[in-house]
Design a protein around this motif. Sequence first.
Motif, PDB file in Angstrom:
ATOM      1  N   PRO A 148       0.827  -1.212   0.000  1.00 17.71           N
ATOM      2  CA  PRO A 148       0.000   0.000   0.000  1.00 17.71           C
ATOM      3  C   PRO A 148       0.856   1.255   0.000  1.00 17.71           C
ATOM      4  O   PRO A 148       1.926   1.310   0.617  1.00 17.71           O
ATOM      5  CB  PRO A 148      -0.793  -0.118   1.303  1.00 17.71           C
ATOM      6  N   ALA A 149       0.390   2.267  -0.708  1.00 19.38           N
ATOM      7  CA  ALA A 149       1.148   3.522  -0.794  1.00 19.38           C
ATOM      8  C   ALA A 149       1.076   4.320   0.502  1.00 19.38           C
ATOM      9  O   ALA A 149       1.862   5.247   0.700  1.00 19.38           O
ATOM     10  CB  ALA A 149       0.616   4.362  -1.949  1.00 19.38           C
ATOM     11  N   ASP A 150       0.138   3.936   1.387  1.00 21.55           N
ATOM     12  CA  ASP A 150      -0.084   4.725   2.602  1.00 21.55           C
ATOM     13  C   ASP A 150       0.411   4.023   3.864  1.00 21.55           C
ATOM     14  O   ASP A 150      -0.149   4.196   4.943  1.00 21.55           O
ATOM     15  CB  ASP A 150      -1.572   5.044   2.756  1.00 21.55           C
ATOM     16  N   LEU A 151       1.489   3.231   3.753  1.00 21.59           N
ATOM     17  CA  LEU A 151       2.027   2.572   4.949  1.00 21.59           C
ATOM     18  C   LEU A 151       2.368   3.613   6.011  1.00 21.59           C
ATOM     19  O   LEU A 151       2.996   4.635   5.718  1.00 21.59           O
ATOM     20  CB  LEU A 151       3.279   1.763   4.602  1.00 21.59           C
ATOM     21  N   ALA A 152       1.956   3.336   7.243  1.00 20.09           N
ATOM     22  CA  ALA A 152       2.164   4.274   8.341  1.00 20.09           C
ATOM     23  C   ALA A 152       3.535   4.070   8.968  1.00 20.09           C
ATOM     24  O   ALA A 152       3.783   3.036   9.601  1.00 20.09           O
ATOM     25  CB  ALA A 152       1.071   4.091   9.399  1.00 20.09           C
ATOM     26  N   ASP A 153       4.426   5.062   8.782  1.00 24.02           N
ATOM     27  CA  ASP A 153       5.770   5.020   9.364  1.00 24.02           C
ATOM     28  C   ASP A 153       6.356   3.611   9.217  1.00 24.02           C
ATOM     29  O   ASP A 153       6.690   2.959  10.208  1.00 24.02           O
ATOM     30  CB  ASP A 153       5.707   5.413  10.840  1.00 24.02           C
ATOM     31  N   PRO A 154       6.488   3.110   7.988  1.00 31.24           N
ATOM     32  CA  PRO A 154       6.784   1.688   7.779  1.00 31.24           C
ATOM     33  C   PRO A 154       8.148   1.255   8.307  1.00 31.24           C
ATOM     34  O   PRO A 154       9.114   2.014   8.293  1.00 31.24           O
ATOM     35  CB  PRO A 154       6.716   1.539   6.259  1.00 31.24           C
TER      36      PRO A 154
END
Length: 286
Positions: A148-154
């Motif tokens: 996903p393009a919106d990974l949270a603080d990956p």
Amino acid sequence: MIVPGSSSQLLAAALAEETGRPLATPTYDRFPDGEGLAAVPDFDGESATVVATTDSDATWVELLQLQDAVREAGATDVTTVIPYMGYARQDRSFGDGEPVSARAMARAVSTATDRVVLVNPHERAVTEFYDVPVTVADAAAVLADPLPADLADPLFLAPDAGAIDIAETVHDAYGAGDTDYFEKHRDRDTGDVEVSPSDASVGDRDVVVVDDIVATGSTMSEAVGVLTDRDAARVFAACVHPMLAANAVTKLRGAGVDRIVGSDTIERGCSVVSVAPALADALKSA
């Protein structure tokens, strides 16, 4: 011509499209006594690229037959692409009288090919077992594409320090986040082993656990369980070679994996990205 093994038909077709080379249509038969026969009745050319993953004993035999078949059909130049090299983890003898199975397989393949291309072998040292030139294609970067393009603080995590390179490759391709690896700590009193990230915190972060291969899923599911216990947001499992034997998928989903991402070196339901572009580049230099 691109000549696919029965377990690599989708990848071979993608490679043919990527390179502009024609795609042969082999036949795969089995006799009543269980013996297999792979043939290339429509082969026409002096150059052959056999693309055959070796995820079973049967596919190893099939690969050897395809190599011999294209020679019989008139090929004077043969390249063998092994997207997933089975037996690569048996790269040493584990006891008196035991074989180095990776070496035995490599020597057999070498007898009927001019060069070999491997994709992210479990141990790079297996390249030394072949008697012909070997090119290694690093396809790990493609694992970033379906995330996903919106990974949270990956956070991109390797299962151990030795696999940190592959996690860094996926991290770099994704373009954001941090990398780390798991460490094992043994309790001196109980002897219990605890697995945890070596440095980074995981709370409220999306975590991508990256490895070259997931076989039984036991190691990765153990790691994922630690992440969910420590309040990671979403957990993704990414691997180049999705062997996923037996109940591996159930283990991973039960441990809390949101999605499993693999390539088409082994064609599974989670093989959502292709290593064909990396192979095309490798063939240019092979």
